[in-house]
Design a protein around this motif. Structure first.
Motif, mmCIF file in Angstrom:
data_model
loop_
_atom_site.group_PDB
_atom_site.id
_atom_site.type_symbol
_atom_site.label_atom_id
_atom_site.label_comp_id
_atom_site.label_asym_id
_atom_site.label_seq_id
_atom_site.Cartn_x
_atom_site.Cartn_y
_atom_site.Cartn_z
ATOM 1 N N TYR A 73 0.808 -1.214 0.000
ATOM 2 C CA TYR A 73 0.000 0.000 0.000
ATOM 3 C C TYR A 73 0.843 1.268 0.000
ATOM 4 O O TYR A 73 0.587 2.188 -0.765
ATOM 5 N N LEU A 74 1.841 1.322 0.859
ATOM 6 C CA LEU A 74 2.591 2.568 1.002
ATOM 7 C C LEU A 74 3.347 2.925 -0.266
ATOM 8 O O LEU A 74 3.491 4.090 -0.608
ATOM 9 N N ILE A 108 -3.228 -6.996 2.925
ATOM 10 C CA ILE A 108 -2.553 -5.730 2.643
ATOM 11 C C ILE A 108 -3.461 -4.537 2.925
ATOM 12 O O ILE A 108 -3.058 -3.565 3.568
ATOM 13 N N PHE A 156 -4.577 -4.148 6.727
ATOM 14 C CA PHE A 156 -3.431 -3.629 7.459
ATOM 15 C C PHE A 156 -3.262 -2.141 7.195
ATOM 16 O O PHE A 156 -3.055 -1.346 8.116
ATOM 17 N N ILE A 188 -5.877 0.130 8.900
ATOM 18 C CA ILE A 188 -5.628 0.350 10.322
ATOM 19 C C ILE A 188 -4.386 1.197 10.530
ATOM 20 O O ILE A 188 -4.360 2.107 11.351
ATOM 21 N N ALA A 189 -3.362 0.918 9.736
ATOM 22 C CA ALA A 189 -2.071 1.567 9.963
ATOM 23 C C ALA A 189 -2.080 3.046 9.562
ATOM 24 O O ALA A 189 -1.357 3.842 10.146
ATOM 25 N N GLU A 209 -3.735 7.293 11.195
ATOM 26 C CA GLU A 209 -3.118 8.525 11.644
ATOM 27 C C GLU A 209 -3.113 9.599 10.545
ATOM 28 O O GLU A 209 -3.429 10.745 10.791
ATOM 29 N N SER A 210 -2.759 9.182 9.330
ATOM 30 C CA SER A 210 -2.630 10.170 8.268
ATOM 31 C C SER A 210 -3.840 10.199 7.349
ATOM 32 O O SER A 210 -4.028 11.143 6.598
ATOM 33 N N ARG A 220 -13.978 0.798 8.987
ATOM 34 C CA ARG A 220 -14.695 0.394 10.193
ATOM 35 C C ARG A 220 -16.198 0.337 9.958
ATOM 36 O O ARG A 220 -16.849 -0.672 10.234
ATOM 37 N N VAL A 252 -10.507 -10.655 17.621
ATOM 38 C CA VAL A 252 -9.956 -9.801 16.566
ATOM 39 C C VAL A 252 -8.465 -9.562 16.784
ATOM 40 O O VAL A 252 -7.654 -9.686 15.864
ATOM 41 N N GLY A 253 -8.102 -9.236 18.014
ATOM 42 C CA GLY A 253 -6.702 -8.944 18.303
ATOM 43 C C GLY A 253 -5.803 -10.139 18.057
ATOM 44 O O GLY A 253 -4.728 -10.002 17.456
ATOM 45 N N PHE A 261 -5.618 -10.847 14.315
ATOM 46 C CA PHE A 261 -4.809 -9.787 13.711
ATOM 47 C C PHE A 261 -3.325 -10.027 13.966
ATOM 48 O O PHE A 261 -2.493 -9.981 13.047
ATOM 49 N N VAL A 266 0.288 -9.348 11.722
ATOM 50 C CA VAL A 266 1.546 -8.867 12.286
ATOM 51 C C VAL A 266 2.627 -9.925 12.160
ATOM 52 O O VAL A 266 3.701 -9.680 11.605
#
Lengths: 190, 190
Positions: A33-34, A104, A107, A110-111, A114-115, A124, A161-162, A165, A170
């Motif tokens: 993605y990035l 992908i 992730f 969620i990641a 912030e931006s 969500r 979920v955690g 995930f 991770v």
DNA sequence: ATTATTAATGTACGATGCGTTTCGAAATGT
DNA sequence: ACATTTCGAAACGCATCGTACATTAATAAT
């Protein structure tokens, strides 16, 4: 899908749309993605950059739409075997998180909260929330009365979920055979 | 700490080093990891960009060093109350993940694994792994023999880490009072 | 004191990608 | 034919990247 269709004027090119979304999927799988850039998508799709910005405001919106088929989780069934329903919920989660494209995109959703809070919000609301509501209902049916308060149910959903995930996204642990069974016995101890 | 000190030549400026790391912390708290730029750090620290690149190869390296004090978790104690040790392990995790700076950096270290695998690697090796080994040992001591196989211990650690991660970093739930107790009773059912 | 060595500064560079704009051509309904 | 909308190509100003260069500063060795 961003706008309604106008009655007059040149219609939107279905071919270009598919080419764009296909290029997005391909670049996601190749680069992640990035590292995905709009310019690369435009080049690979044989399309002008302006055409992409014409229909999608952000990279996050574009990616979510391109991966829609892979990331939609579906609702938890309501049979008269509530534990089997919870097990189905876990299975849906593991199954979805294990798809290459979905892993992908989920992730990223969620990641990048912030931006790009919009992407996280859409993810969500559209994909997590419906599943979560139906999973909570299944959990309430499956638990004994003295354990089915809302806060305990939400906690157990966070455990599911955690853990999924952590394992699939991770740690990138592809082996999920023991995972579902162990989660069930942690949620419903003998 | 990147190099040994040479015997001759102008010594490295301790002042600049502190100014840089301080600026990194400040920008992280203000803007987050993704929006942090080396240029902004250089400007705020009153330092040349070249000086930063002289000592840190990547943004990830720089950020990990700037946040070192906040993200180091410490080892799980070894008392003769193994369940209390596991509880201490959970507490360490929740406590660390709840610190503002640590939450930003840990999240980034995991989230950018795709584009900056070195940062994820350093974070795992230096901060997660030692804790995880000592937590696994505590878990083995605390579990009955028939439950202390390696795969079960690793699974339970993933439950702990995953759930805490989900609660504190993904959902940003500041209220962690019930979390530790519920985790304990899920790991050690009555 | 001179020289060698290393650090730090200031400045500029070419690349890359962003998101936007402009223009002309293409495709549709009225 | 005309109005309307999309598309493609190109260019824009901007931000940030990571690097390079020349200059000055600070220290140890001679």
């Amino acid at each position: 899908m961003t706008n309604d269709r106008p009655k007059r004027g040149r219609p939107r090119s279905h071919t270009s749309r598919e080419a764009i979304l296909g290029a997005v999927r391909h670049r996601l799988l190749a680069d992640g993605y990035l590292r995905l850039t709009i310019e690369a998508v435009a080049a690979e799709a044989g399309v002008s950059k302006a055409t992409i910005y014409r229909w999608w405001k952000t990279k996050g919106e574009l990616v979510l739409e391109a991966a829609e088929g892979d990331i939609s989780i579906g609702l938890v069934p309501e049979t008269n075997d509530p534990r089997a329903d919870v097990e189905a919920a876990i299975h849906q989660l593991v199954d979805t998180f294990s798809r290459p494209l979905a892993s992908i995109v989920i992730f990223a959703a969620i990641a990048t909260g912030e931006s790009d809070p919009v992407m996280a919000q859409i993810f969500r609301d559209r994909y997590v929330y419906p599943w979560r509501v139906s999973a909570a209902a299944a959990m309430v049916r499956a638990l004994p009365e003295d354990r089915s308060e809302a806060s305990e149910v939400q906690f157990l959903l966070d455990v599911i979920v955690g853990t999924v995930f952590q394992r699939t996204l991770v740690l990138r642990e592809p082996n999920t055979v023991g995972l579902k069974g162990r989660l069930m016995s942690v949620i419903f101890p003998i």
